[in-house]
Scaffold this active site. Structure first.
Site, mmCIF file in Angstrom:
data_model
loop_
_atom_site.group_PDB
_atom_site.id
_atom_site.type_symbol
_atom_site.label_atom_id
_atom_site.label_comp_id
_atom_site.label_asym_id
_atom_site.label_seq_id
_atom_site.Cartn_x
_atom_site.Cartn_y
_atom_site.Cartn_z
ATOM 1 N N PHE A 115 0.875 -1.183 0.000
ATOM 2 C CA PHE A 115 0.000 0.000 0.000
ATOM 3 C C PHE A 115 0.900 1.216 0.000
ATOM 4 O O PHE A 115 2.051 1.161 0.462
ATOM 5 C CB PHE A 115 -0.873 -0.014 1.267
ATOM 6 C CG PHE A 115 -2.359 -0.096 1.001
ATOM 7 C CD1 PHE A 115 -2.889 -1.088 0.197
ATOM 8 C CD2 PHE A 115 -3.243 0.805 1.594
ATOM 9 C CE1 PHE A 115 -4.268 -1.174 -0.028
ATOM 10 C CE2 PHE A 115 -4.613 0.731 1.379
ATOM 11 C CZ PHE A 115 -5.128 -0.260 0.569
ATOM 12 N N ARG A 155 -0.981 9.157 -0.023
ATOM 13 C CA ARG A 155 -2.266 9.611 -0.577
ATOM 14 C C ARG A 155 -2.292 11.104 -0.896
ATOM 15 O O ARG A 155 -2.900 11.515 -1.884
ATOM 16 C CB ARG A 155 -3.384 9.291 0.412
ATOM 17 C CG ARG A 155 -3.682 7.836 0.436
ATOM 18 C CD ARG A 155 -4.814 7.510 1.374
ATOM 19 N NE ARG A 155 -5.093 6.089 1.254
ATOM 20 C CZ ARG A 155 -5.947 5.441 2.020
ATOM 21 N NH1 ARG A 155 -6.599 6.076 2.974
ATOM 22 N NH2 ARG A 155 -6.150 4.145 1.844
ATOM 23 N N HIS A 164 -12.281 11.495 2.274
ATOM 24 C CA HIS A 164 -12.296 10.118 2.742
ATOM 25 C C HIS A 164 -12.139 9.972 4.245
ATOM 26 O O HIS A 164 -12.773 9.138 4.872
ATOM 27 C CB HIS A 164 -11.139 9.395 2.037
ATOM 28 C CG HIS A 164 -11.050 7.943 2.343
ATOM 29 N ND1 HIS A 164 -12.115 7.089 2.148
ATOM 30 C CD2 HIS A 164 -10.033 7.180 2.816
ATOM 31 C CE1 HIS A 164 -11.749 5.865 2.490
ATOM 32 N NE2 HIS A 164 -10.496 5.890 2.909
ATOM 33 N N ARG A 220 -2.739 10.294 6.607
ATOM 34 C CA ARG A 220 -2.837 8.909 7.065
ATOM 35 C C ARG A 220 -2.356 7.948 5.989
ATOM 36 O O ARG A 220 -2.685 8.112 4.812
ATOM 37 C CB ARG A 220 -4.293 8.563 7.395
ATOM 38 C CG ARG A 220 -4.494 7.112 7.755
ATOM 39 C CD ARG A 220 -5.908 6.831 8.193
ATOM 40 N NE ARG A 220 -6.864 6.818 7.116
ATOM 41 C CZ ARG A 220 -7.272 5.712 6.466
ATOM 42 N NH1 ARG A 220 -6.786 4.528 6.802
ATOM 43 N NH2 ARG A 220 -8.167 5.790 5.506
ATOM 44 N N LEU A 279 -15.675 5.115 -3.091
ATOM 45 C CA LEU A 279 -14.246 4.795 -3.070
ATOM 46 C C LEU A 279 -13.828 3.735 -4.074
ATOM 47 O O LEU A 279 -14.519 2.741 -4.273
ATOM 48 C CB LEU A 279 -13.855 4.324 -1.660
ATOM 49 C CG LEU A 279 -12.344 4.266 -1.449
ATOM 50 C CD1 LEU A 279 -11.784 5.673 -1.265
ATOM 51 C CD2 LEU A 279 -11.973 3.405 -0.265
ATOM 52 N N GLN A 290 -8.328 14.207 4.772
ATOM 53 C CA GLN A 290 -7.712 13.381 3.723
ATOM 54 C C GLN A 290 -8.621 13.245 2.499
ATOM 55 O O GLN A 290 -9.750 12.777 2.605
ATOM 56 C CB GLN A 290 -7.402 11.984 4.257
ATOM 57 C CG GLN A 290 -6.773 11.086 3.196
ATOM 58 C CD GLN A 290 -6.098 9.879 3.797
ATOM 59 O OE1 GLN A 290 -6.759 8.966 4.264
ATOM 60 N NE2 GLN A 290 -4.779 9.877 3.812
HETATM 61 P P1 FAD Z 1 -17.261 4.025 12.068
HETATM 62 O O1 FAD Z 1 -16.984 2.685 11.539
HETATM 63 O O2 FAD Z 1 -17.539 5.125 11.113
HETATM 64 O O3 FAD Z 1 -18.474 3.893 13.080
HETATM 65 C C1 FAD Z 1 -19.061 5.016 13.675
HETATM 66 C C2 FAD Z 1 -20.229 4.557 14.525
HETATM 67 O O4 FAD Z 1 -20.696 5.651 15.306
HETATM 68 C C3 FAD Z 1 -21.438 4.071 13.744
HETATM 69 O O5 FAD Z 1 -21.974 2.953 14.401
HETATM 70 C C4 FAD Z 1 -22.422 5.243 13.833
HETATM 71 O O6 FAD Z 1 -23.767 4.864 13.717
HETATM 72 C C5 FAD Z 1 -22.119 5.715 15.235
HETATM 73 N N1 FAD Z 1 -22.539 7.094 15.523
HETATM 74 C C6 FAD Z 1 -22.125 8.240 14.931
HETATM 75 N N2 FAD Z 1 -22.739 9.296 15.509
HETATM 76 C C7 FAD Z 1 -23.544 8.808 16.480
HETATM 77 C C8 FAD Z 1 -24.445 9.389 17.412
HETATM 78 N N3 FAD Z 1 -24.642 10.716 17.468
HETATM 79 N N4 FAD Z 1 -25.115 8.559 18.248
HETATM 80 C C9 FAD Z 1 -24.966 7.230 18.198
HETATM 81 N N5 FAD Z 1 -24.115 6.608 17.336
HETATM 82 C C10 FAD Z 1 -23.428 7.397 16.489
HETATM 83 N N6 FAD Z 1 -9.217 2.138 6.580
HETATM 84 C C11 FAD Z 1 -8.230 1.198 6.580
HETATM 85 O O7 FAD Z 1 -7.395 1.173 7.477
HETATM 86 N N7 FAD Z 1 -8.163 0.279 5.584
HETATM 87 C C12 FAD Z 1 -9.058 0.242 4.566
HETATM 88 O O8 FAD Z 1 -8.968 -0.621 3.711
HETATM 89 C C13 FAD Z 1 -10.108 1.230 4.536
HETATM 90 N N8 FAD Z 1 -11.017 1.263 3.535
HETATM 91 C C14 FAD Z 1 -12.061 2.155 3.601
HETATM 92 C C15 FAD Z 1 -13.045 2.148 2.606
HETATM 93 C C16 FAD Z 1 -14.125 3.015 2.677
HETATM 94 C C17 FAD Z 1 -15.168 2.989 1.594
HETATM 95 C C18 FAD Z 1 -14.222 3.930 3.754
HETATM 96 C C19 FAD Z 1 -15.376 4.879 3.862
HETATM 97 C C20 FAD Z 1 -13.242 3.949 4.725
HETATM 98 C C21 FAD Z 1 -12.157 3.077 4.659
HETATM 99 N N9 FAD Z 1 -11.157 3.093 5.641
HETATM 100 C C22 FAD Z 1 -10.162 2.157 5.606
HETATM 101 C C23 FAD Z 1 -11.275 3.972 6.795
HETATM 102 C C24 FAD Z 1 -11.893 3.192 7.938
HETATM 103 O O9 FAD Z 1 -12.825 2.266 7.451
HETATM 104 C C25 FAD Z 1 -12.599 4.100 8.928
HETATM 105 O O10 FAD Z 1 -11.741 5.143 9.278
HETATM 106 C C26 FAD Z 1 -12.950 3.327 10.178
HETATM 107 O O11 FAD Z 1 -13.705 2.185 9.846
HETATM 108 C C27 FAD Z 1 -13.703 4.165 11.176
HETATM 109 O O12 FAD Z 1 -14.090 3.312 12.226
HETATM 110 P P2 FAD Z 1 -14.745 3.874 13.528
HETATM 111 O O13 FAD Z 1 -15.065 2.698 14.394
HETATM 112 O O14 FAD Z 1 -13.902 4.953 14.093
HETATM 113 O O15 FAD Z 1 -16.093 4.572 13.014
#
Ligand code: FAD
Length: 581
Positions: free
Chosen positions: A121, A285, A350, A386, A251, A235
């Site tokens: 990557f 990136r 992103h 990142r 994406l 980003q």
């Molecule tokens: P999220 O998975 O976004 O979860 C947030 C949670 O908070 C959800 O359940 C939501 O409902 C909840 N929430 C939000 N606000 C509230 C509220 N007010 N009350 C109650 N609940 C709430 N990263 C990598 O390292 N490798 C990859 O291959 C990669 N691919 C990606 C592909 C895509 C298409 C995307 C969009 C991102 C990708 N990323 C990747 C980035 C990575 O997926 C995210 O940064 C990461 O999953 C975020 O995880 P998180 O648990 O912090 O939040």
């Protein structure tokens, strides 16, 4: 007066993405009563959309890899704004996080010898990303979800938190939420909160983020007095879909370039040879995004305003094995067979490097006792840019640490959970206002305000910025902020997206203001903050983070905070690396 339900737990985890689930498992394993809330359904969130993989120096494919090299790569990509202690912990603990996930049932792609396979990557010196085809996030969520459901934790789905409460000594004591299905209110009486609400891509029009990416948690924490860091760093992923218009921004995983994808402009030139001759498509990136943007700006773009990403040389069989989601995505959404034709791509918003400032050891927010944060909502790990794969690893490492940190906090301190009824009623009135107050002249639609905001951010706080444009953007954002009290929605409380948007727009506007104000302060080109009117890597700015805290007057307070010098054992790694070259 409004009736509300009261639920009592030791810890409330806000968010059921990878960070929230991993934190909840850790807290539950410590014997605490845990509640997990999510705006959507369990198994959704951004984590499930993650494609390319989890970065961890397992050394399965390239035995020379080490936590030290992962540390160096991450710091270099972040242009040294990263919290070095957070990066050190991450680089050391990510391999154990991946292995643990495997032990809990995740089925990774394998090397011929049966080890977890790792793919290259951008910006990673070695092949480092543990992956499951291009569906890594799905496997991660499935595994964590099963593990969580085997504990006593209670999950509250389609429940949106709107405010955090503190006791008279400033310690976290609860949170108010409403259920999206019925609009009923729930007060969570808790001793600690772990914020895991993910990012805020939705402040921009073109983004890979889903409707959930409205940054609620960062503003809930800011309103509760927490500090934020590096908020100017947004980003832009180099490759989002561009055509047809309805799918713009979705994406195209970096896994395509990881598997050998080549970027070309309309003249057929492999232009990355000019921007980063050594790493080409596997540059970081920020560099690839700017290259794609520049090619289009200078008239060498594709018919729909993108550049070409070609993977056809890999052969159909390998593409279907390694990139099945990309194959289906392009076939179904764009009628493009990526085994035969190149994709058209352009940068898409992103990820957010900035976020709630946390103390790395326990993920404790430094300013609000009882508030912890992990995952994308927390800042510090990625600095100015990142590296791909470092988010999923972050969720595992710091999700666990946040759960354990909350458990230690609860075990070691005295707290009084709960909040006075008047305070809860006041918040309920605020949330209901746009729905229940009578209509009046000058009412605003939350959808139109959101659109206006997204357009303003796209135009003025894009991946290249300058002072004039940022100031114009700030003016537009502040005008939207002044109009927020006029937001009015119709309908009932049941599944009312207009009402939900009326809540979201408050977060989106506040975050946009903070981003622009920080971008105005950082007068240089560094990673994701590319100020066209400033020099690159200005020494003075390399030594500071911009830390944001709400002032007593409710204004955005920005402080320059000096980055502490790296300890000798980490600084030496860079000297040794130089000596090797
Ligand atoms: P999220 O998975 O976004 O979860 C947030 C949670 O908070 C959800 O359940 C939501 O409902 C909840 N929430 C939000 N606000 C509230 C509220 N007010 N009350 C109650 N609940 C709430 N990263 C990598 O390292 N490798 C990859 O291959 C990669 N691919 C990606 C592909 C895509 C298409 C995307 C969009 C991102 C990708 N990323 C990747 C980035 C990575 O997926 C995210 O940064 C990461 O999953 C975020 O995880 P998180 O648990 O912090 O939040």
């Amino acid at each position: 007066r409004e009736d509300y339900e009261v639920r009592e737990h030791d810890v409330l985890v806000i968010g059921a993405g990878g960070a929230g689930l991993r934190a909840a498992i850790a807290a539950a394993q410590r014997g605490l009563s845990v509640g997990v809330v999510t705006k959507s359904l369990l198994g959704k969130a951004h984590t499930v959309m993650a494609e390319g993989g989890i970065a961890a120096a397992l050394g399965n494919v390239d035995p020379d890899d080490s936590w030290e090299q992962h540390f160096i790569d991450t710091m270099k990509s972040g242009k040294f704004l990263n919290n070095w202690r957070k990066v050190e912990i991450y680089a050391k603990e990510a391999p154990a996080g991946v292995i643990e996930l495997e032990q809990w049932g995740a089925l990774f792609n394998r090397t011929p010898e049966g080890k977890i396979s790792q793919r290259p990557f951008g910006g990673h010196t070695y092949r480092r990303l543990a992956h499951v085809g291009d569906r890594t996030g799905l496997e991660m969520i499935r595994t964590l979800q099963e593990k969580l459901l085997a504990t006593d934790a209670r999950v509250y789905m389609e429940t949106t938190v709107t405010k955090l409460f503190k006791d008279e000594r400033g310690r976290i004591s609860g949170a108010l939420a409403y259920t999206r299905e019925s609009g009923r209110f729930v007060f969570f009486k808790v001793k600690a909160i772990i914020m895991a609400t993910g990012g805020w891509g939705r402040i921009y029009k073109v983004t890979s983020n889903s409707w959930e990416g409205t940054g609620d948690g960062v503003i809930l924490a800011y309103d509760a007095g927490a500090e934020l860091v590096d908020m100017e760093m947004v980003q832009f992923h180099p490759t989002g879909m561009v055509w047809p218009p309805g799918v713009r921004g979705i994406l195209v995983t970096e896994g395509v370039r990881g598997e050998g994808g080549i970027l070309r402009n309309s003249r057929g030139e492999r232009f990355m040879e000019r921007y980063d001759p050594e790493r080409k498509e596997l540059s970081t990136r920020d560099v690839v995004a700017r290259a794609n943007y520049t090619e289009v700006q200078e008239g060498r773009g594709s018919p729909h305003g993108g550049v070409y990403l070609d993977i056809t040389h890999l052969g159909r069989e390998k593409i279907l094995k390694k990139l099945p989601t990309m194959y289906e995505q392009f076939l179904k959404l764009a009628d493009v067979d990526i085994t035969r034709e190149p994709m058209e791509v352009f940068p898409t918003v992103h990820y957010n490097m900035g976020g709630i400032k946390v103390e790395p050891e326990s993920c404790a927010s430094t300013t609000v006792p009882g508030l912890f944060a992990a995952g994308e909502v927390a800042g510090g790990l990625h600095g100015a840019n990142r590296l791909g794969g470092n988010s999923l690893g972050d969720l595992l490492v710091f999700g666990r640490r946040a759960g354990e940190g909350a458990a230690e906090y609860i075990e070691q301190s005295v707290h009084a959970a709960g909040a006075p009824d008047e305070e809860i009623q006041e918040e309920i009135r605020r949330v209901l206002e746009p729905l229940e107050r009578p209509a009046r002249e000058g009412d605003e639609s939350p959808y139109l305000l959101q659109e206006e905001l997204q357009e303003a951010m796209m135009e003025h706080a894009n991946l290249m910025r300058d002072e004039d444009s940022l100031l114009k953007g700030l003016e537009k954002v502040l005008s939207i902020k002044r109009r927020l009290p006029n937001v009015k929605v119709g309908g009932t409380r049941m599944f009312n997206p207009g009402w939900h948007t009326a809540q979201d727009i408050r977060y989106l506007t506040q975050i946009s203001e903070i981003i622009i104000r920080c971008a105005l302060e950082r007068k240089e080109k560094r990673g994701a903050q590319w100020r066209l009117d400033c020099d690159e890597l200005v020494e003075e700015y390399g030594k500071i983070n911009f830390v944001v805290k709400k002032t007593e007057q409710g204004e955005v307070g920005i402080e320059r905070r000096e980055i502490p010098p790296m300890p000798e054992h980490l600084a030496a790694l860079f000297r040794e690396e130089k000596a090797k070259v």
